[in-house]
Design a protein around this motif. Structure first.
Motif, mmCIF file in Angstrom:
data_model
loop_
_atom_site.group_PDB
_atom_site.id
_atom_site.type_symbol
_atom_site.label_atom_id
_atom_site.label_comp_id
_atom_site.label_asym_id
_atom_site.label_seq_id
_atom_site.Cartn_x
_atom_site.Cartn_y
_atom_site.Cartn_z
ATOM 1 N N GLY A 99 -5.913 -9.190 12.195
ATOM 2 C CA GLY A 99 -4.671 -8.786 12.832
ATOM 3 C C GLY A 99 -3.815 -7.986 11.879
ATOM 4 N N GLY A 100 -3.077 -7.020 12.425
ATOM 5 C CA GLY A 100 -2.170 -6.210 11.624
ATOM 6 C C GLY A 100 -1.091 -5.613 12.495
ATOM 7 N N SER A 101 0.061 -5.365 11.921
ATOM 8 C CA SER A 101 1.183 -4.867 12.713
ATOM 9 C C SER A 101 1.029 -3.404 13.093
ATOM 10 C CB SER A 101 2.488 -5.041 11.934
ATOM 11 O OG SER A 101 2.499 -4.200 10.783
ATOM 12 N N ASP A 102 0.286 -2.620 12.275
ATOM 13 C CA ASP A 102 0.227 -1.161 12.469
ATOM 14 C C ASP A 102 1.651 -0.597 12.444
ATOM 15 O OD1 ASP A 102 -0.752 1.367 12.860
ATOM 16 O OD2 ASP A 102 -1.404 1.051 14.925
ATOM 17 N N SER A 103 2.482 -1.171 11.603
ATOM 18 C CA SER A 103 3.900 -0.814 11.588
ATOM 19 C C SER A 103 4.124 0.578 11.010
ATOM 20 C CB SER A 103 4.691 -1.838 10.774
ATOM 21 O OG SER A 103 4.149 -1.937 9.470
ATOM 22 N N HIS A 104 4.987 1.316 11.704
ATOM 23 C CA HIS A 104 5.504 2.588 11.225
ATOM 24 C C HIS A 104 7.024 2.519 11.111
ATOM 25 C CE1 HIS A 104 1.503 3.726 12.618
ATOM 26 N NE2 HIS A 104 1.644 4.912 12.053
ATOM 27 N N LEU A 105 7.583 1.436 11.626
ATOM 28 C CA LEU A 105 9.014 1.162 11.568
ATOM 29 C C LEU A 105 9.229 -0.164 10.856
ATOM 30 C CD1 LEU A 105 9.985 2.047 15.250
ATOM 31 C CD2 LEU A 105 10.317 3.489 13.234
ATOM 32 N N VAL A 106 10.309 -0.275 10.109
ATOM 33 C CA VAL A 106 10.560 -1.468 9.301
ATOM 34 C C VAL A 106 10.564 -2.734 10.149
ATOM 35 C CG1 VAL A 106 12.262 -2.628 7.840
ATOM 36 C CG2 VAL A 106 11.801 -0.191 7.517
ATOM 37 N N SER A 107 11.189 -2.668 11.324
ATOM 38 C CA SER A 107 11.358 -3.872 12.146
ATOM 39 C C SER A 107 10.057 -4.405 12.725
ATOM 40 C CB SER A 107 12.336 -3.596 13.292
ATOM 41 O OG SER A 107 11.842 -2.554 14.120
ATOM 42 N N LEU A 108 8.977 -3.646 12.636
ATOM 43 C CA LEU A 108 7.702 -4.076 13.210
ATOM 44 C C LEU A 108 6.781 -4.756 12.205
ATOM 45 C CD1 LEU A 108 6.900 -0.962 15.457
ATOM 46 C CD2 LEU A 108 8.204 -3.021 16.021
ATOM 47 N N ILE A 109 7.162 -4.764 10.944
ATOM 48 C CA ILE A 109 6.282 -5.331 9.918
ATOM 49 C C ILE A 109 6.018 -6.819 10.195
ATOM 50 C CG2 ILE A 109 8.145 -5.975 8.339
ATOM 51 C CD1 ILE A 109 4.822 -4.363 7.295
ATOM 52 N N GLY A 110 4.772 -7.221 10.042
ATOM 53 C CA GLY A 110 4.411 -8.627 10.167
ATOM 54 C C GLY A 110 4.293 -9.153 11.579
ATOM 55 N N LEU A 111 4.353 -8.299 12.590
ATOM 56 C CA LEU A 111 4.254 -8.782 13.972
ATOM 57 C C LEU A 111 2.893 -9.417 14.252
ATOM 58 C CD1 LEU A 111 6.043 -6.082 16.167
ATOM 59 C CD2 LEU A 111 6.792 -8.423 15.702
#
Length: 227
Positions: free
Chosen positions: A170-182
């Protein structure tokens, strides 16, 4: 002692992200109760910065920062863990037409591991390519949970995992700070280095974990009033 890592993140080093690494780590610290991740893996698009040094930030926030890469192949996007000089000499990570089977086999031979990411996503996911081209060999794990998945994408990933017996990350695929660790991956072992991570990914002794907030069900009476 277990370890929870967000295995799929993009900082401002990726062209489509504006998220500084420090901001990611600060967000994790502030929301540790909601997203209890021990570290992140930076998987920048089509590149690997071997000289990046995040030790000062790791010490400041108490969160591990490891590095990998997200590359593009004829079977969709894939995460490459354990990148070393042999790999970057063998492959041009900026090439958006890498041969997936060659990548998987050669990276394994050089001591790393390739994990197809967001496999249920149209066009750039493994699921769709399996329908038209058939399966790849030597795939150990695929990303089961992706923080940016749209409706049906994680379900297609689950179908692929059930059919072929892949391990699930699993991974957040975050590109925005608020999405990290989802979304993240929980390992049964203690991980401190990228070599530890590669070794554990090869074992299959881990599970994808989901920290995305659940929508509260609408009470029946309220639902009736809004019709």
């Amino acid at each position: 002692m277990s370890t929870i890592l967000d295995l799929h993140t993009h900082s401002e080093a990726s062209e489509d992200s504006r998220a500084p690494v420090e901001a990611y780590l600060n967000w994790i610290k502030l929301r540790a109760a909601e997203r209890p991740v021990d570290g992140i893996v930076l998987t920048e698009h089509r590149q690997f910065n071997r000289d990046a040094d995040y030790r000062a930030l790791e010490d400041k926030f108490g969160t591990m920062v490891l590095r990998a890469s997200e590359v593009e192949t004829n079977y969709g996007h894939m995460l490459v863990f354990g990148v070393n000089d042999d790999m970057t000499r063998r492959f041009d990570f900026a090439d958006v037409h890498l041969d997936a089977q060659t990548l998987i086999d050669e990276v394994a031979r050089m001591g790393g591991i390739v994990v197809p990411c967001h496999p249920g996503r149209p066009n750039i996911g493994l699921y769709e390519h399996y329908q038209s081209k058939g399966p790849l060999e030597n795939v150990v794990a695929v990303e089961a949970l992706n923080g940016g998945s749209r409706k049906g994408e994680d379900e297609r990933s689950a179908e692929l995992i059930a059919k072929y017996g892949f391990a699930a990350t699993g991974g957040s695929d975050s590109h925005l700070v608020s999405l990290i660790g989802l979304c993240a991956t929980k390992f049964s072992a203690y991980i401190k280095t990228i070599d530890d991570l590669v070794q554990e990914l090869k074992t299959g002794n881990y599970e994808a974990v989901d920290f995305r907030p659940r929508r509260k069900p609408v009470p029946h009476a309220v639902a009736m009033e809004t019709r």
